[in-house]
Design an enzyme around this catalytic site. Structure first.
Site, short mmCIF file in Angstrom:
data_model
loop_
_atom_site.label_atom_id
_atom_site.label_comp_id
_atom_site.label_asym_id
_atom_site.label_seq_id
_atom_site.Cartn_x
_atom_site.Cartn_y
_atom_site.Cartn_z
N TYR A 28 -14.60 67.58 39.24
CA TYR A 28 -15.02 68.21 37.99
C TYR A 28 -16.41 67.65 37.69
CZ TYR A 28 -10.29 69.88 37.00
OH TYR A 28 -9.07 70.54 37.06
N TYR B 266 -3.41 65.32 32.09
CA TYR B 266 -3.68 66.17 33.26
C TYR B 266 -2.45 66.23 34.17
CZ TYR B 266 -6.45 68.38 36.94
OH TYR B 266 -6.96 69.27 37.86
N LYS C 100 -3.99 74.07 32.83
CA LYS C 100 -2.71 74.05 32.11
C LYS C 100 -1.99 75.40 32.00
CE LYS C 100 -2.32 69.81 31.24
NZ LYS C 100 -1.62 69.21 32.36
N PRO D 108 -9.42 77.29 31.57
CA PRO D 108 -8.83 76.70 32.78
C PRO D 108 -9.23 75.25 33.08
CG PRO D 108 -10.48 78.36 33.35
CD PRO D 108 -10.32 78.42 31.88
N HIS E 76 -2.09 65.46 45.42
CA HIS E 76 -3.29 64.70 45.07
C HIS E 76 -2.92 63.57 44.11
CE1 HIS E 76 -6.51 67.98 46.06
NE2 HIS E 76 -5.75 67.67 47.09
P1 RFL Z 1 0.79 86.51 33.83
O1 RFL Z 1 0.68 85.78 35.12
O2 RFL Z 1 -0.41 87.14 33.26
O3 RFL Z 1 1.94 87.59 34.01
C1 RFL Z 1 2.16 88.60 33.05
C2 RFL Z 1 2.74 89.81 33.78
O4 RFL Z 1 3.09 90.81 32.82
C3 RFL Z 1 2.70 92.06 33.34
N1 RFL Z 1 2.61 93.04 32.24
C4 RFL Z 1 3.56 93.96 31.95
N2 RFL Z 1 4.77 94.21 32.50
C5 RFL Z 1 5.49 95.22 31.99
N3 RFL Z 1 5.10 96.01 30.94
C6 RFL Z 1 3.89 95.78 30.37
N4 RFL Z 1 3.47 96.57 29.39
C7 RFL Z 1 3.08 94.72 30.86
N5 RFL Z 1 1.86 94.22 30.53
C8 RFL Z 1 1.59 93.20 31.38
C9 RFL Z 1 1.38 91.76 34.03
O5 RFL Z 1 1.03 92.78 34.97
C10 RFL Z 1 1.71 90.44 34.70
O6 RFL Z 1 2.26 90.60 35.98
O7 RFL Z 1 1.38 85.54 32.68
P2 RFL Z 1 2.40 84.29 32.79
O8 RFL Z 1 3.60 84.63 33.62
O9 RFL Z 1 2.57 83.83 31.41
O10 RFL Z 1 1.60 83.20 33.64
C11 RFL Z 1 0.44 82.59 33.11
C12 RFL Z 1 -0.52 82.24 34.24
O11 RFL Z 1 -0.69 83.37 35.10
C13 RFL Z 1 -1.89 81.78 33.71
O12 RFL Z 1 -1.72 80.95 32.58
C14 RFL Z 1 -2.67 80.98 34.77
O13 RFL Z 1 -3.03 81.79 35.85
C15 RFL Z 1 -3.92 80.36 34.14
N6 RFL Z 1 -4.75 79.64 35.10
C16 RFL Z 1 -4.43 78.36 35.54
N7 RFL Z 1 -3.32 77.76 35.11
C17 RFL Z 1 -2.95 76.52 35.61
O14 RFL Z 1 -1.91 75.98 35.21
N8 RFL Z 1 -3.70 75.87 36.56
C18 RFL Z 1 -4.84 76.42 37.04
O15 RFL Z 1 -5.43 75.82 37.93
C19 RFL Z 1 -5.26 77.69 36.52
N9 RFL Z 1 -6.36 78.28 37.01
C20 RFL Z 1 -5.84 80.29 35.68
C21 RFL Z 1 -6.64 79.58 36.64
C22 RFL Z 1 -6.15 81.61 35.35
C23 RFL Z 1 -7.20 82.23 35.96
N10 RFL Z 1 -7.42 83.59 35.58
C24 RFL Z 1 -7.79 84.62 36.43
C25 RFL Z 1 -7.08 84.04 34.24
C26 RFL Z 1 -7.68 80.19 37.25
C27 RFL Z 1 -7.97 81.52 36.94
C28 RFL Z 1 -9.11 82.12 37.69
C1 PHB Z 2 -7.98 76.27 40.80
O1 PHB Z 2 -7.79 75.71 41.89
O2 PHB Z 2 -8.01 77.50 40.68
C2 PHB Z 2 -8.17 75.44 39.58
C3 PHB Z 2 -7.94 74.08 39.65
C4 PHB Z 2 -8.15 73.29 38.52
C5 PHB Z 2 -8.56 73.89 37.35
C6 PHB Z 2 -8.75 75.26 37.29
C7 PHB Z 2 -8.56 76.05 38.41
O3 PHB Z 2 -8.78 73.11 36.25
#
Ligand code: RFL
Ligand code: PHB
Length: 391
Positions: A201, A384, A298, A294, A72
């Site tokens: 957005y 961004y 980031k 979110p 994009h």
């Molecule tokens: P994670 O992905 O949470 O992974 C951590 C892992 O550690 C495990 N764990 C353990 N393992 C061993 N022993 C233990 N005691 C443990 N306790 C926990 C967990 O099971 C897991 O597998 O962290 P990590 O690797 O730092 O990654 C971070 C990202 O996952 C997170 O920041 C993003 O998903 C946030 N986020 C977004 N980030 C973006 O850059 N762009 C986005 O568009 C975006 N959209 C989002 C998001 C997060 C969302 N949710 C559900 C929180 C959208 C959503 C809906």
């Molecule tokens: C997503 O596609 O899950 C998404 C994209 C942009 C955001 C947050 C989540 O700022």
């Protein structure tokens, strides 16, 4: 068992760290509480900034991303009767990619499996020991209920916001900063082609909405809702009606196409930073050290940036006994973390309503300025599309 780096957590931070360490000749073991299937299926982030794509490309992990990801040029900012496109490529020379975290995880697991990376899934009772010595170790209970011990030169806490790593740091060593927001996001995944070419957005008096996507046939959309919302209480029609209203259905002929909803969840939003990101031989990366709302997309990108700094620092410490990069890791990572924390807070406060009429007028004025001024748009675009890893 003994390894050089014990990695707690098979999320994007832990998986990419094991990959980058291996490229520098450092051996690791990845420990994970969940099952392999659970980790592979988790639906989360969807947007990769340009430096994340550059890092994945540098490790040869961008094959499927280039084939199936959607590049994009920018995003749309929307509010009633107005929609403006911000072209990041024109503004700052960088694009972003829509490629789900689920896919990034799949590519990383496949690449690690191909070279025999040691994973230990479904562990429990993970505990960290002797972090302030140069012989730290972990204990845990394996899937068969046996107690295990893993000795390492360093431990990487990549275990997300609820993992044990950060909690293993003695109280009084670090400092936390936190901001809770009085709203949550209701996210849906739908089997329908996106109604937009790039993310929208939207500010609306009823609350924020976001139209994102996962592919040419799968849409991902979000609605601002009160934090205690039970997703089961909304009918599919109610969800699509709220999305249509907030995203500007009918405005200049634009239409939101509804479709079957395949997943729904409500996620709370907060900002959180723990500092320092290191204690002795424990190094924190990703959500284990910081959480962003979110709105700025980031979270995943910050996790990638952390491990891009951490891997060479650990490699220099372990391979050459050179501690300089490990000693400055926390400070270097936090500079970027705070920039992204500010940007995520800024996007969140600009776009979410909370019933204050004065604030709503300020938000619309801010949106107008960001959309129409070259300086305003470039500021949003620069943050961004992503700052350099070494920011
Ligand atoms: P994670 O992905 O949470 O992974 C951590 C892992 O550690 C495990 N764990 C353990 N393992 C061993 N022993 C233990 N005691 C443990 N306790 C926990 C967990 O099971 C897991 O597998 O962290 P990590 O690797 O730092 O990654 C971070 C990202 O996952 C997170 O920041 C993003 O998903 C946030 N986020 C977004 N980030 C973006 O850059 N762009 C986005 O568009 C975006 N959209 C989002 C998001 C997060 C969302 N949710 C559900 C929180 C959208 C959503 C809906
Ligand atoms: C997503 O596609 O899950 C998404 C994209 C942009 C955001 C947050 C989540 O700022």
């Amino acid at each position: 068992m003994r390894t050089q780096v014990a990695i707690i957590g098979a999320g994007p931070a832990g998986l990419l760290l094991s990959h980058l360490l291996a490229a520098d000749g450092v051996e690791s073991v990845v420990l994970e509480t969940r099952s392999r299937e659970y980790v592979a299926a988790r639906i989360r982030a969807g947007l990769l900034e340009s430096s994340t794509v550059d890092i994945l490309a540098a490790c040869g992990l961008d094959g499927r991303l280039r084939e199936q990801g959607l590049e994009h040029r920018g995003i749309y900012l929307q509010w009633p009767e107005e929609r403006h496109h911000l072209d990041f490529v024109d503004l700052v020379g960088r694009s972003v990619w829509v490629y789900g975290q689920t896919e990034v995880t799949r590519d990383l697991v496949a690449a690690r499996d191909a070279v025999g990376q040691q994973f230990v899934y479904e562990i429990s009772d993970t505990a960290l020991h002797d972090l302030d010595s140069d012989r730290p170790y972990l204990t845990y209970v394996d899937v068969d209920g046996r107690e295990q011990r893993l000795d390492a030169d360093a431990i990487a806490g990549c275990d997300g916001s609820f993992g044990p790593s950060r909690k293993a740091i003695p109280s009084g060593v670090g400092q936390t900063w936190e901001r809770a927001y009085p709203f949550a996001w209701f996210g849906i995944l739908a089997d329908v082609a996106p109604s937009t070419d790039e993310l929208i957005y939207a500010w609306h008096p009823d609350g924020f909405a976001l139209h994102s996507m996962r592919s040419e046939s799968v849409s991902r959309l979000y609605l601002q809702v009160p934090p205690d919302t039970d997703p089961a209480t909304w009918s599919d029609d109610q969800i699509w009606e709220a999305l249509a209203r907030r995203l500007g259905h009918g405005q200049n002929g634009w239409q939101l196409h509804p479709g079957p909803i395949t997943d729904r969840s409500v996620l709370p939003m907060r900002s959180y930073v723990y500092e320092p990101m290191r204690y002795g031989r424990l190094f924190l990366a990703g959500d284990a050290a910081h959480i962003v709302p979110p709105t700025g997309a980031k979270g995943l990108n910050l996790a990638v940036a952390d491990v891009a700094l951490l891997a060479p620092a650990l490699a220099a410490m372990i391979n050459k006994g050179d501690h300089a990069a490990a000693d400055s890791y926390s400070e270097r990572a936090l500079r970027r973390v705070w920039r992204c924390t500010h940007f995520s807070w800024w996007m969140t406060t600009m776009l979410h309503t909370h019933g204050d009429d004065f604030d709503a007028q300020l938000q619309k004025s801010q949106l107008q300025w960001v959309s129409s001024s070259a300086a305003g748009s470039a500021g949003l675009a620069e943050n961004y599309a992503g700052l350099p890893i070494s920011y």
